[in-house]
Design a protein around this motif. Structure first.
Motif, PDB file in Angstrom:
ATOM      1  N   TYR A  34       0.780  -1.146  -0.079  1.00 29.28           N
ATOM      2  CA  TYR A  34       0.104  -0.028   0.153  1.00 29.28           C
ATOM      3  C   TYR A  34       0.695   1.285  -0.205  1.00 29.28           C
ATOM      4  O   TYR A  34       0.270   2.451  -0.144  1.00 29.28           O
ATOM      5  N   SER A  35       2.053   1.123   0.083  1.00 30.60           N
ATOM      6  CA  SER A  35       2.802   2.526   0.210  1.00 30.60           C
ATOM      7  C   SER A  35       2.462   3.231  -1.139  1.00 30.60           C
ATOM      8  O   SER A  35       2.868   2.583  -2.146  1.00 30.60           O
ATOM      9  N   ALA A  36       2.423   4.531  -1.047  1.00 27.74           N
ATOM     10  CA  ALA A  36       2.258   5.382  -2.326  1.00 27.74           C
ATOM     11  C   ALA A  36       3.548   5.536  -2.689  1.00 27.74           C
ATOM     12  O   ALA A  36       3.840   6.173  -4.170  1.00 27.74           O
ATOM     13  N   GLU A  37       4.826   5.308  -2.319  1.00 24.38           N
ATOM     14  CA  GLU A  37       6.183   5.700  -2.735  1.00 24.38           C
ATOM     15  C   GLU A  37       6.574   4.279  -3.221  1.00 24.38           C
ATOM     16  O   GLU A  37       7.140   3.489  -2.491  1.00 24.38           O
ATOM     17  N   LYS A  38       6.625   4.083  -4.695  1.00 25.52           N
ATOM     18  CA  LYS A  38       7.123   2.929  -5.105  1.00 25.52           C
ATOM     19  C   LYS A  38       7.887   3.002  -6.373  1.00 25.52           C
ATOM     20  O   LYS A  38       8.003   4.174  -6.931  1.00 25.52           O
ATOM     21  N   VAL A  39       9.058   2.039  -6.538  1.00 26.98           N
ATOM     22  CA  VAL A  39       9.832   2.177  -7.705  1.00 26.98           C
ATOM     23  C   VAL A  39       9.376   0.888  -8.547  1.00 26.98           C
ATOM     24  O   VAL A  39       9.195  -0.303  -7.898  1.00 26.98           O
ATOM     25  N   GLN A  40       9.161   0.839  -9.933  1.00 24.81           N
ATOM     26  CA  GLN A  40       9.225  -0.076 -10.577  1.00 24.81           C
ATOM     27  C   GLN A  40       9.859  -0.454 -11.903  1.00 24.81           C
ATOM     28  O   GLN A  40      10.413   0.659 -12.262  1.00 24.81           O
ATOM     29  N   GLY A  41      10.466  -1.632 -12.324  1.00 28.97           N
ATOM     30  CA  GLY A  41      11.158  -1.634 -13.494  1.00 28.97           C
ATOM     31  C   GLY A  41      11.216  -3.204 -13.812  1.00 28.97           C
ATOM     32  O   GLY A  41      10.864  -4.013 -13.015  1.00 28.97           O
ATOM     33  N   MET A  42      12.100  -3.093 -14.842  1.00 31.37           N
ATOM     34  CA  MET A  42      12.315  -4.521 -15.325  1.00 31.37           C
ATOM     35  C   MET A  42      13.818  -4.904 -15.111  1.00 31.37           C
ATOM     36  O   MET A  42      14.682  -4.106 -15.438  1.00 31.37           O
ATOM     37  N   LEU A  43      14.163  -6.153 -14.363  1.00 29.51           N
ATOM     38  CA  LEU A  43      15.515  -6.614 -14.115  1.00 29.51           C
ATOM     39  C   LEU A  43      15.546  -8.084 -14.345  1.00 29.51           C
ATOM     40  O   LEU A  43      16.128  -8.673 -13.701  1.00 29.51           O
ATOM     41  N   GLY A  44      15.266  -8.260 -15.743  1.00 30.40           N
ATOM     42  CA  GLY A  44      15.225  -9.607 -16.093  1.00 30.40           C
ATOM     43  C   GLY A  44      13.642 -10.391 -15.727  1.00 30.40           C
ATOM     44  O   GLY A  44      13.402 -11.242 -16.231  1.00 30.40           O
ATOM     45  N   ARG A  45      12.883  -9.528 -14.805  1.00 31.13           N
ATOM     46  CA  ARG A  45      11.846  -9.856 -14.312  1.00 31.13           C
ATOM     47  C   ARG A  45      11.227  -8.469 -13.646  1.00 31.13           C
ATOM     48  O   ARG A  45      11.861  -7.460 -13.446  1.00 31.13           O
ATOM     49  N   ASN A  46       9.794  -8.480 -13.787  1.00 34.84           N
ATOM     50  CA  ASN A  46       9.211  -7.375 -13.034  1.00 34.84           C
ATOM     51  C   ASN A  46       9.522  -6.995 -11.612  1.00 34.84           C
ATOM     52  O   ASN A  46       9.232  -8.061 -10.835  1.00 34.84           O
ATOM     53  N   VAL A  47      10.071  -5.922 -11.435  1.00 37.57           N
ATOM     54  CA  VAL A  47      10.332  -5.704  -9.830  1.00 37.57           C
ATOM     55  C   VAL A  47       9.508  -4.498  -9.315  1.00 37.57           C
ATOM     56  O   VAL A  47       9.450  -3.429 -10.099  1.00 37.57           O
ATOM     57  N   GLU A  48       8.930  -4.513  -8.287  1.00 31.63           N
ATOM     58  CA  GLU A  48       8.393  -3.501  -7.477  1.00 31.63           C
ATOM     59  C   GLU A  48       9.196  -3.344  -6.078  1.00 31.63           C
ATOM     60  O   GLU A  48       8.863  -4.284  -5.407  1.00 31.63           O
TER      61      GLU A  48
END
Length: 183
Positions: A69-83
């Motif tokens: 539920y944190s409104a502060e997130k970083v997402q991306g792909m590092l060979g797989r989806n990362v959040e």
């Protein structure tokens, strides 16, 4: 100067009874590692098994709430989806009891619903929390829920006194949410 600043920071944590603290971006993998270290630390201090289980359980629930539920997130792909989700979780002791405090940024649109759930739980005794838990297990989850209702009830069930919480407005869209549970 650097050593003085961080020694002062550690001294502040020590003075507040903090024995374990993490601030930053959390993931399930980090949660697993932190939880393992927490259990080992408590076992080394000869904490009774029931208390270790309660503290660990509340720590996991609170950390999962940050992750989900944190409104502060970083997402991306590092060979797989990362959040990764940002927050803080601390464990300490005061007056012969352990406490677990977590905090993270939440969206304005989520604040009143969360406040209402927490006020309901804070106003219940142990028997009422137990009955409410059983009732909620029979109900379908709220639309868009990722388990917070049951998780908050689990936290309240393990608490030795009413949960404490607070919100601090950051801006028009966000609040910093903090939850303290005593075991």
């Amino acid at each position: 100067m650097l050593a003085q600043q961080y020694r002062a920071f550690k001294s502040t944590l020590d003075a507040r009874g903090i024995v374990f603290s993490f601030s930053g971006y959390l993931s399930e993998g980090i949660l697993y590692s932190l939880g393992d270290a927490l259990r080992q630390k408590m076992a080394l201090e000869d904490t009774d098994v029931t208390t270790i289980k309660k503290v660990f359980s509340v720590f996991v629930e609170q950390s999962q709430n940050i992750i989900r539920y944190s409104a502060e997130k970083v997402q991306g792909m590092l060979g797989r989806n990362v959040e990764l989700s940002s927050g803080v979780v601390s464990i300490g002791s005061e007056n012969g009891q352990f406490f677990i405090v977590c905090g993270n940024t939440i969206l304005e649109e989520d604040m009143e619903k969360l406040r209402s759930r927490l006020e309901t739980l804070r106003g219940m005794d142990k028997d009422a929390i137990k009955a409410y838990y059983k009732e909620q297990l029979r109900e379908p989850p709220d639309e868009g829920s990722r388990g917070a209702t049951i998780g908050l009830i689990e936290i309240a069930r393990r608490a030795s006194k009413p949960i404490e919480f607070d919100f601090d407005r950051i801006d028009d869209d966000k609040h910093f949410f903090c939850l303290k549970v005593s075991i």
